[in-house]
Design a protein around this motif. Structure first.
Motif, PDB file in Angstrom:
ATOM      1  N   GLU A 166       0.801  -1.225   0.000  1.00  0.00           N
ATOM      2  CA  GLU A 166       0.000   0.000   0.000  1.00  0.00           C
ATOM      3  C   GLU A 166       0.835   1.277   0.000  1.00  0.00           C
ATOM      4  OE1 GLU A 166      -2.953  -0.059   3.053  1.00  0.00           O
ATOM      5  OE2 GLU A 166      -3.762  -2.003   2.415  1.00  0.00           O
ATOM      6  N   GLU A 167       1.916   1.270   0.756  1.00  0.00           N
ATOM      7  CA  GLU A 167       2.804   2.435   0.776  1.00  0.00           C
ATOM      8  C   GLU A 167       4.203   1.967   1.105  1.00  0.00           C
ATOM      9  OE1 GLU A 167       3.348   6.868   2.842  1.00  0.00           O
ATOM     10  OE2 GLU A 167       1.818   5.478   3.582  1.00  0.00           O
ATOM     11  N   VAL A 168       5.186   2.540   0.441  1.00  0.00           N
ATOM     12  CA  VAL A 168       6.581   2.176   0.646  1.00  0.00           C
ATOM     13  C   VAL A 168       7.295   3.350   1.294  1.00  0.00           C
ATOM     14  CG1 VAL A 168       8.735   1.490  -0.474  1.00  0.00           C
ATOM     15  CG2 VAL A 168       6.531   0.670  -1.374  1.00  0.00           C
ATOM     16  N   LEU A 169       7.945   3.107   2.429  1.00  0.00           N
ATOM     17  CA  LEU A 169       8.711   4.134   3.129  1.00  0.00           C
ATOM     18  C   LEU A 169      10.199   3.807   3.001  1.00  0.00           C
ATOM     19  CD1 LEU A 169       6.530   4.519   6.350  1.00  0.00           C
ATOM     20  CD2 LEU A 169       6.499   5.945   4.291  1.00  0.00           C
ATOM     21  N   LEU A 170      10.913   4.679   2.334  1.00  0.00           N
ATOM     22  CA  LEU A 170      12.347   4.507   2.110  1.00  0.00           C
ATOM     23  C   LEU A 170      13.108   5.301   3.164  1.00  0.00           C
ATOM     24  CD1 LEU A 170      14.785   3.592   0.324  1.00  0.00           C
ATOM     25  CD2 LEU A 170      14.374   5.658  -1.048  1.00  0.00           C
ATOM     26  N   HIS A 171      13.856   4.619   4.015  1.00  0.00           N
ATOM     27  CA  HIS A 171      14.631   5.252   5.086  1.00  0.00           C
ATOM     28  C   HIS A 171      16.110   5.245   4.683  1.00  0.00           C
ATOM     29  CE1 HIS A 171      11.441   5.034   8.342  1.00  0.00           C
ATOM     30  NE2 HIS A 171      10.923   4.261   7.397  1.00  0.00           N
ATOM     31  N   VAL A 172      16.603   6.372   4.206  1.00  0.00           N
ATOM     32  CA  VAL A 172      18.017   6.505   3.837  1.00  0.00           C
ATOM     33  C   VAL A 172      18.502   7.914   4.178  1.00  0.00           C
ATOM     34  CG1 VAL A 172      18.061   4.781   1.984  1.00  0.00           C
ATOM     35  CG2 VAL A 172      17.358   7.114   1.475  1.00  0.00           C
ATOM     36  N   ASP A 173      19.792   8.025   4.528  1.00  0.00           N
ATOM     37  CA  ASP A 173      20.422   9.329   4.780  1.00  0.00           C
ATOM     38  C   ASP A 173      19.646  10.167   5.796  1.00  0.00           C
ATOM     39  OD1 ASP A 173      22.368   8.735   2.838  1.00  0.00           O
ATOM     40  OD2 ASP A 173      21.079   9.510   1.230  1.00  0.00           O
ATOM     41  N   ASN A 174      19.171   9.501   6.851  1.00  0.00           N
ATOM     42  CA  ASN A 174      18.413  10.174   7.920  1.00  0.00           C
ATOM     43  C   ASN A 174      17.136  10.845   7.406  1.00  0.00           C
ATOM     44  OD1 ASN A 174      20.295   9.565  10.038  1.00  0.00           O
ATOM     45  ND2 ASN A 174      21.650  11.143   9.173  1.00  0.00           N
ATOM     46  N   ARG A 175      16.612  10.339   6.296  1.00  0.00           N
ATOM     47  CA  ARG A 175      15.360  10.852   5.748  1.00  0.00           C
ATOM     48  C   ARG A 175      14.377   9.691   5.584  1.00  0.00           C
ATOM     49  NH1 ARG A 175      16.029  13.164   0.180  1.00  0.00           N
ATOM     50  NH2 ARG A 175      17.468  11.416  -0.050  1.00  0.00           N
ATOM     51  N   VAL A 176      13.097  10.036   5.593  1.00  0.00           N
ATOM     52  CA  VAL A 176      12.037   9.065   5.299  1.00  0.00           C
ATOM     53  C   VAL A 176      11.295   9.571   4.071  1.00  0.00           C
ATOM     54  CG1 VAL A 176       9.998   7.854   6.113  1.00  0.00           C
ATOM     55  CG2 VAL A 176      11.798   8.479   7.741  1.00  0.00           C
ATOM     56  N   ILE A 177      11.360   8.812   3.005  1.00  0.00           N
ATOM     57  CA  ILE A 177      10.733   9.199   1.744  1.00  0.00           C
ATOM     58  C   ILE A 177       9.555   8.273   1.476  1.00  0.00           C
ATOM     59  CG2 ILE A 177      11.082   9.550  -0.733  1.00  0.00           C
ATOM     60  CD1 ILE A 177      14.122   9.743  -0.063  1.00  0.00           C
ATOM     61  N   SER A 178       8.360   8.851   1.354  1.00  0.00           N
ATOM     62  CA  SER A 178       7.166   8.066   1.064  1.00  0.00           C
ATOM     63  C   SER A 178       7.035   7.872  -0.447  1.00  0.00           C
ATOM     64  CB  SER A 178       5.920   8.773   1.617  1.00  0.00           C
ATOM     65  OG  SER A 178       4.755   8.049   1.276  1.00  0.00           O
ATOM     66  N   LEU A 179       6.897   6.626  -0.849  1.00  0.00           N
ATOM     67  CA  LEU A 179       6.756   6.275  -2.261  1.00  0.00           C
ATOM     68  C   LEU A 179       5.403   5.607  -2.473  1.00  0.00           C
ATOM     69  CD1 LEU A 179      10.278   4.634  -2.737  1.00  0.00           C
ATOM     70  CD2 LEU A 179       9.651   6.991  -3.300  1.00  0.00           C
ATOM     71  N   ASN A 180       4.615   6.142  -3.378  1.00  0.00           N
ATOM     72  CA  ASN A 180       3.307   5.533  -3.645  1.00  0.00           C
ATOM     73  C   ASN A 180       2.859   5.873  -5.062  1.00  0.00           C
ATOM     74  OD1 ASN A 180       0.802   4.359  -3.581  1.00  0.00           O
ATOM     75  ND2 ASN A 180       0.046   5.499  -1.819  1.00  0.00           N
ATOM     76  N   ALA A 181       2.815   4.856  -5.914  1.00  0.00           N
ATOM     77  CA  ALA A 181       2.390   5.048  -7.302  1.00  0.00           C
ATOM     78  C   ALA A 181       1.053   4.369  -7.578  1.00  0.00           C
ATOM     79  CB  ALA A 181       3.452   4.502  -8.251  1.00  0.00           C
ATOM     80  N   GLN A 182       0.399   3.914  -6.517  1.00  0.00           N
ATOM     81  CA  GLN A 182      -0.855   3.174  -6.695  1.00  0.00           C
ATOM     82  C   GLN A 182      -2.055   4.082  -6.488  1.00  0.00           C
ATOM     83  OE1 GLN A 182       1.267  -0.942  -5.254  1.00  0.00           O
ATOM     84  NE2 GLN A 182      -0.636  -0.383  -4.242  1.00  0.00           N
ATOM     85  N   THR A 183      -2.904   4.151  -7.503  1.00  0.00           N
ATOM     86  CA  THR A 183      -4.080   5.022  -7.460  1.00  0.00           C
ATOM     87  C   THR A 183      -5.382   4.237  -7.397  1.00  0.00           C
ATOM     88  OG1 THR A 183      -4.099   5.117  -9.887  1.00  0.00           O
ATOM     89  CG2 THR A 183      -2.897   6.851  -8.721  1.00  0.00           C
ATOM     90  N   ASN A 184      -5.309   2.930  -7.628  1.00  0.00           N
ATOM     91  CA  ASN A 184      -6.521   2.108  -7.631  1.00  0.00           C
ATOM     92  C   ASN A 184      -6.607   1.304  -6.340  1.00  0.00           C
ATOM     93  OD1 ASN A 184      -8.537   0.039  -8.246  1.00  0.00           O
ATOM     94  ND2 ASN A 184      -8.330   0.689 -10.375  1.00  0.00           N
ATOM     95  N   PRO A 185      -7.691   1.436  -5.591  1.00  0.00           N
ATOM     96  CA  PRO A 185      -7.797   0.718  -4.317  1.00  0.00           C
ATOM     97  C   PRO A 185      -8.009  -0.783  -4.464  1.00  0.00           C
ATOM     98  CG  PRO A 185      -9.834   1.894  -4.795  1.00  0.00           C
ATOM     99  CD  PRO A 185      -8.842   2.318  -5.834  1.00  0.00           C
ATOM    100  N   ASN A 186      -8.394  -1.224  -5.652  1.00  0.00           N
ATOM    101  CA  ASN A 186      -8.574  -2.655  -5.897  1.00  0.00           C
ATOM    102  C   ASN A 186      -7.220  -3.261  -6.256  1.00  0.00           C
ATOM    103  OD1 ASN A 186      -9.175  -5.252  -6.787  1.00  0.00           O
ATOM    104  ND2 ASN A 186     -11.007  -4.636  -7.920  1.00  0.00           N
ATOM    105  N   ARG A 187      -6.640  -4.041  -5.345  1.00  0.00           N
ATOM    106  CA  ARG A 187      -5.290  -4.552  -5.561  1.00  0.00           C
ATOM    107  C   ARG A 187      -5.226  -5.578  -6.696  1.00  0.00           C
ATOM    108  NH1 ARG A 187      -4.620  -9.375  -2.502  1.00  0.00           N
ATOM    109  NH2 ARG A 187      -6.359  -9.800  -1.108  1.00  0.00           N
ATOM    110  N   LEU A 188      -6.363  -6.102  -7.132  1.00  0.00           N
ATOM    111  CA  LEU A 188      -6.357  -7.044  -8.250  1.00  0.00           C
ATOM    112  C   LEU A 188      -6.362  -6.342  -9.608  1.00  0.00           C
ATOM    113  CD1 LEU A 188      -7.208  -8.887  -5.838  1.00  0.00           C
ATOM    114  CD2 LEU A 188      -8.551 -10.196  -7.484  1.00  0.00           C
ATOM    115  N   PHE A 189      -6.577  -5.032  -9.608  1.00  0.00           N
ATOM    116  CA  PHE A 189      -6.640  -4.301 -10.873  1.00  0.00           C
ATOM    117  C   PHE A 189      -5.343  -4.419 -11.663  1.00  0.00           C
ATOM    118  CE2 PHE A 189      -5.539  -0.411 -13.171  1.00  0.00           C
ATOM    119  CZ  PHE A 189      -6.558  -0.377 -14.112  1.00  0.00           C
ATOM    120  N   TYR A 190      -4.208  -4.283 -10.950  1.00  0.00           N
ATOM    121  CA  TYR A 190      -2.925  -4.215 -11.650  1.00  0.00           C
ATOM    122  C   TYR A 190      -2.553  -5.547 -12.295  1.00  0.00           C
ATOM    123  CZ  TYR A 190      -2.744   0.227  -9.260  1.00  0.00           C
ATOM    124  OH  TYR A 190      -3.061   1.493  -8.811  1.00  0.00           O
TER     125      TYR A 190
END
Length: 327
Positions: free
Chosen positions: A256-280
Motif C-alpha cells: 500500500e505504501e513504501v517508506l524509504l529510510h536513507v540518509d536520515n530521511r524518510v521518503i514516502s513512495l506511492n504510485a498506486q491510485t486504484n484501491p482494488n489490488r487485483l486491478f494491476y
C-alpha cells in the motif's frame, strides 16, 4: 479479453470489479456447481451466461480466457481442462498443489501455445516496482522480514470441529499456501531462490499448518516470512540494508505504501491510485493476452515454478503432505 470465471468467492468479486475497469475486457460467463450461486454472481456483475456444467462452459467459443478461483486442490484439474479446450488461464494462487502439477500445466500451455498466469497481486503492483527501483540505495542487504497475519473467518469453524477447505489437507490448504505465499513471492521476485529454506509451523491435529515461520538462507543475508490464519498482527515487510531500510506498510500482498529510510530521511513512495489490488494484475494479464507476449508469460511462469519449489520444500521440512502430492 473475454473471460469466464470458475468460483464465486469474494476474490472473484474483486477480480470482476477489476475487469469492469479495463477497456476491452468483459466477463462472458460464470460457472458454479450450483445454479443459485452462479446466478447471484452473474446478476451482481450483469453477466448474461451462467453454467453448472464445466465442460459446456469450456466449449463456449466466445470465451477467450478462464479465471480460476476454485479450492486449491482443484486448480490443476480446472486449468488442465481449460487449456485442453484452447483457453488462456488465469489461476489464483497457489498455482497448484505441488511442483509436479505445475510443471505439467506449463508444459501443456506451451504445447498448446496458450498463455498461463498465476494471479499473485504482489509482483504486479506499481509500488512493488518502486521497491525494485530503489533497492540499490540500501547497500548490502542483511535482513528481510515479512509478516502477513489475518485471523481467518473459517478458523472458528476449525476449532468447533469442522474442516473448512482452507484448513483441509484434502484441498491443499493451510497458512503457507493461502497467505504466506504473498511473502514468498515478495522475497523471491526481488532476490531469487534461496540456498536453503526451513519451515516451522503451528499445526492442527489434521496436519494442516494454521500459522508458521519460513526462513530463507541466502549467501549473505537471511529472510523470514510469517504467515498466520490463527492470529492477527501488524502486517508489514522490511528490507534492511547497511545504508538504510524499506518499510512496506500493511504487508506484501497490497504494497500500500513504501517508506524509504536513507540518509536520515524518510521518503514516502506511492504510485498506486486504484484501491482494488487485483486491478494491476488484471491489467497486466490483459496486455499480455492482447499482445500475445509469450516470452513475458513464460518468464512469470519460471518465477511461479521457483516459488512452488520453495513451498514444496518448506512443506516437506515441516512434514506437511497433501493427498495430491506425489511424495
Amino acid at each position: 479479453m473475454n473471460i469466464a470465471t470458475i468460483g464465486t468467492g469474494v476474490i472473484v468479486e474483486s477480480f470482476l470489479q477489476a475487469i469492469e475497469q479495463l477497456e476491452g475486457a468483459s466477463c462472458h460467463a460464470v460457472y458454479s456447481r450450483k445454479e443459485a450461486t452462479a446466478k447471484k454472481l452473474a446478476d451482481q456483475f450483469d453477466v448474461q451466461t451462467t453454467y453448472t456444467d464445466l465442460t459446456a462452459m469450456l466449449e463456449d467459443p466466445d470465451i477467450e480466457a478462464v479465471y480460476i478461483a476454485s479450492p486449491n486442490r482443484l486448480h490443476s484439474e480446472h486449468a488442465t481442462a481449460a487449456l485442453k479446450n484452447g483457453k488462456h488461464v488465469i489461476c489464483e494462487k497457489p498455482f497448484t498443489s505441488n511442483v509436479k502439477e505445475l510443471e505439467a500445466l506449463i508444459a501443456l500451455a506451451k504445447e498448446k501455445q496458450l498463455l498461463l498466469f498465476e494471479a499473485i497481486t504482489t509482483v504486479h503492483m506499481p509500488n512493488y516496482h518502486l521497491i525494485k527501483k530503489h533497492l540499490h540505495q540500501l547497500g548490502r542487504i542483511k535482513l528481510v522480514q515479512c509478516n502477513y497475519s489475518q485471523y481467518s473467518s473459517k478458523y472458528n469453524q476449525l476449532l468447533a470441529g469442522e474442516t473448512p477447505n482452507v484448513f483441509n489437507p484434502e484441498f491443499s490448504g493451510g497458512a503457507l499456501m493461502d497467505i504466506n505465499i504473498y511473502n514468498v513471492h515478495f522475497i523471491m521476485n526481488l532476490f531469487g531462490s534461496p540456498e536453503q529454506v526451513r519451515y516451522q509451523a503451528n499445526r492442527h491435529p489434521n496436519g494442516i499448518d494454521t500459522s508458521g515461520v519460513l526462513t530463507f538462507t541466502y549467501n549473505d543475508f537471511i529472510a523470514t516470512s510469517v504467515g498466520s490464519k490463527d492470529t492477527s498482527s501488524m502486517n508489514f515487510a522490511l528490507i534492511q540494508g547497511e545504508k538504510g531500510f524499506i518499510h512496506v506498510k500493511n504487508g506484501a500482498n497490497g504494497c500500500e505504501e513504501v517508506l524509504l529510510h536513507v540518509d536520515n530521511r524518510v521518503i514516502s513512495l506511492n504510485a498506486q491510485t486504484n484501491p482494488n489490488r487485483l486491478f494491476y494484475e488484471a491489467e497486466a494479464f490483459q496486455h499480455i493476452i492482447e499482445t500475445e507476449d509469450h516470452e513475458q508469460c513464460y518468464g512469470w511462469l519460471e518465477e511461479s515454478l521457483s516459488v512452488m519449489k520453495v513451498l514444496e520444500a518448506a512443506r516437506k521440512d515441516a512434514g506437511i503432505v497433501f493427498p495430491a502430492d506425489p511424495f
